[in-house]
Design an enzyme around this catalytic site. Structure first.
Site, short mmCIF file in Angstrom:
data_model
loop_
_atom_site.label_atom_id
_atom_site.label_comp_id
_atom_site.label_asym_id
_atom_site.label_seq_id
_atom_site.Cartn_x
_atom_site.Cartn_y
_atom_site.Cartn_z
N SER A 134 4.56 3.43 4.00
CA SER A 134 5.77 4.00 3.44
C SER A 134 6.41 4.90 4.48
CB SER A 134 5.43 4.80 2.19
OG SER A 134 6.50 5.63 1.82
N CYS B 110 14.51 8.54 -2.38
CA CYS B 110 13.67 9.74 -2.18
C CYS B 110 14.10 10.53 -0.96
CB CYS B 110 12.21 9.33 -2.11
SG CYS B 110 11.63 8.55 -3.64
N CYS C 158 17.65 1.09 -1.95
CA CYS C 158 16.24 1.35 -1.67
C CYS C 158 15.64 0.40 -0.64
CB CYS C 158 15.44 1.38 -2.97
SG CYS C 158 15.76 2.91 -3.90
N ASP C 159 14.33 0.51 -0.47
CA ASP C 159 13.63 0.08 0.74
C ASP C 159 13.90 -1.35 1.19
OD1 ASP C 159 12.47 2.48 -0.17
OD2 ASP C 159 10.60 2.03 0.84
N LYS C 160 13.75 -2.32 0.32
CA LYS C 160 13.92 -3.72 0.72
C LYS C 160 15.30 -4.24 0.32
CE LYS C 160 9.79 -2.90 1.72
NZ LYS C 160 9.71 -1.64 1.01
N ASP D 203 9.33 1.18 -4.71
CA ASP D 203 8.06 1.18 -4.00
C ASP D 203 7.11 2.25 -4.51
OD1 ASP D 203 9.20 -0.83 -2.53
OD2 ASP D 203 8.53 -0.05 -0.61
N GLU E 198 2.30 -1.46 1.39
CA GLU E 198 2.36 -0.12 1.97
C GLU E 198 1.07 0.63 1.66
OE1 GLU E 198 7.13 0.90 1.97
OE2 GLU E 198 5.82 1.93 0.56
#
Length: 553
Positions: free
Chosen positions: A469, A192, A119-121, A78, A443
């Site tokens: 985010s 992160c 990670c995010d998704k 992202d 985002e």
């Protein structure tokens, strides 16, 4: 076993001949086939090391008597996709990941799965796949990045990096100072280092019972992460032996636990998209109203970045996710009799856990706030709801009223912010960036970071039908539903309209009469779709509201 459909008997000899082509022995094919879903790639910092995690998982599977077989899952970074058209392709990968994993798992008749995301998704996509497939599954994520350190010794992270760009445009920082953040903000592999979306979801994987203790918090570079991976590989064989499946673990009460811990940890607002989507695959219905009910009774115990100055490595040193859970159990705020991937209940898992650092994890008697980290607001501008990470909002912005500054795209908004056209007191409105309107629900870390970096974080609010985010802080209110592309009231807001935000009372409204809004709605014309071909065009036609988790119909 399911794998007998492709490995056993004369009728499956052709299938077996293809395993021979892969080099598998008869002895390996007589064992359970365990799919290892690897998200390793060379473009996402959180995934660059997952090949090492996968090898450790394979070792654990073999030690416990299974045959591990790796296949891939995609993932978008992202941060790299931020601020340009690439961000339209972030959220949409969640469903691609779930669909492709379903296809691979069923086509090849795996007996069980080990998911290796980070990670995010990627994490929620694989949780959706796990719930949908409902074969024994365990998660072993890649772990968080270490916090960075500037030359003066101050610790730093990606959210500081983005805010540095805003400070540069405000004349508060020169290019050399920005470059120092570039060199130090992201010092290692891993997701992160703050309580951003990836780490939020990895922590909630532990809470849901789908990951072993430490899955959300052991830093990516630590050898303990390799040991965890070996244990996950061994444990999947126990889950298979006992036939413990994702829907045995991810029950309605487990999702209630996840929402409570979301509030205590101060997780990313994106969890309000992902938890309903995962729950739907598990046959459980949760909505945004439940989130507010849980928030009202759940104190916020952690202020990790961007809300504060602690990082994921600090949470691990303090006892991790289980230590936060242990605090909530002191007031009976969690269901502790639920089965987990350890083969034991939550209560059994927490028996020896302690809070080792009360500055990182506040005791429940001394929380940051009595309410949870996330609030869902409703009102005429968001009849179905919108979401804010209230734990990262300055006290003076918990109630705010100001004139709307209206933009029909993120690009237009960021240009105005960088040109210093946004003033203290304003409410920036970014619309036509929702699931359908974006399409893809981008985002908005660039505009929110610019606002904070320019010193306006305590005086300017931002609302959008897009999302944020996990690195976003400030009065940033996303997921406004219905979105502009569906004719939601956010599409009718005009420059200068007064918008009133009351986070403690979960209310948001544009101060325009019902009659005037009706007249504007009668004159409103939906703009042409921004994307008319390819996957995004199909996605826009199929996706539901953010209030329903932006799931595909």
């Amino acid at each position: 076993m399911k794998s007998h459909q492709v490995t056993q008997g004369v009728d499956r000899a052709p299938n077996r001949s293809l395993f021979n082509a892969l080099g598998y022995t008869r002895e390996e094919l007589d064992r359970p086939l365990i799919g290892i879903v690897s998200s390793h790639n060379e473009i996402v910092p959180g995934h660059m090391h997952l090949d090492k995690i996968v090898e450790a998982v394979k070792a654990g599977v073999r030690m416990a008597g299974g045959t591990p077989i790796m296949f891939p899952a995609i993932a978008v970074c992202d941060g790299i996709a931020m601020g340009h058209e690439g961000m339209k392709y972030s959220l949409v990968t969640r469903d691609l990941i779930a669909d492709s994993t379903e296809a691979m798992a069923i086509a090849h008749q795996f007996d069980a799965l080990v998911m290796v995301p980070n990670c995010d998704k990627n994490v929620p996509g694989l949780l959706m796949a796990a719930a949908r497939l409902n074969i024994p599954t365990i998660f072993c994520s890649g772990g968080p990045m270490l916090a960075g350190r500037m030359r003066d010794g101050k610790r730093t992270c990606l959210s500081h990096m983005f805010e540095a760009v805003g400070a540069y445009h405000a004349g508060m920082m020169d290019e050399a100072m920005v470059d120092e953040y570039v060199e130090n903000a992201c010092p290692s592999c891993g997701s992160c280092s703050g309580m951003y979306t990836a780490n939020s979801m990895n922590c909630l994987t532990e809470v849901l019972g789908m990951g072993l203790r430490g899955n959300g918090t052991i830093p990516a570079p630590y050898s303990a992460r390799i040991r965890l991976a070996k244990h996950a590989g061994m444990q999947i064989m126990e889950l298979l032996r006992r036939n413990i499946r994702p829907r045995d673990i991810m029950t309605e009460k487990a999702f209630e636990n996840a929402l409570a811990m979301d509030m205590a940890l101060g997780c990313s607002t994106n969890s309000m998209l992902h938890l309903p989507a995962i729950a739907k695959e598990a046959g459980v219905h949760i909505n945004l109203d439940i989130a507010n009910d849980i928030s009202r009774r759940t104190p916020n115990l952690c202020h990790l970045a961007p809300a504060g100055d602690t990082y994921m490595e600090d949470l691990e040193n303090a006892g991790g996710v289980y230590a936060v859970m242990k605090e909530l159990t002191k007031k009976g705020l969690l269901h502790t009799d639920l089965m987990t991937c350890t083969g034991k209940t939550i209560a059994e898992n927490m028996a020896t856990v302690q809070n080792l650092d009360e500055t990182t994890i506040r005791p429940i008697e001394n929380p940051y706030s009595q309410n949870g980290g996330i609030a869902v607001l409703k009102g005429n501008v968001a009849q179905w709801g919108c979401v804010v990470k209230q734990s990262a909002v300055a006290p003076e912005m918990m109630k705010h009223e100001g004139p709307a500054r209206v933009f029909d795209s993120e690009e237009d908004a960021i240009a105005a912010i960088y040109a210093q056209k946004i003033q203290a007191g304003d409410v920036v409105v970014i619309r036509y960036e929702g699931p359908k309107g974006g399409p893809g629900m981008r985002e908005m870390l660039n505009p929110t970071s610019a606002i904070c970096g320019m010193g306006l974080g305590e005086s300017v609010a931002l609302i959008t039908d897009g999302r944020f985010s996990g690195a976003t802080r400030g009065a940033a209110i996303g997921h406004v539903s219905p979105e502009a592309a569906e004719g939601g009231v956010i599409a009718l807001v005009q420059e200068g309209d007064i918008i009133a935000i009351d986070i403690p009372n979960c209310h948001i409204e544009v101060k325009v009469s019902d009659e005037e809004l009706a007249a504007r709605k009668a004159a409103w014309v939906c703009p042409e779709p921004k994307v008319k071909t390819g996957y995004l065009a199909r996605y826009a036609k199929m996706v539901s509201s953010a209030a329903e988790g932006a799931t595909l119909n």
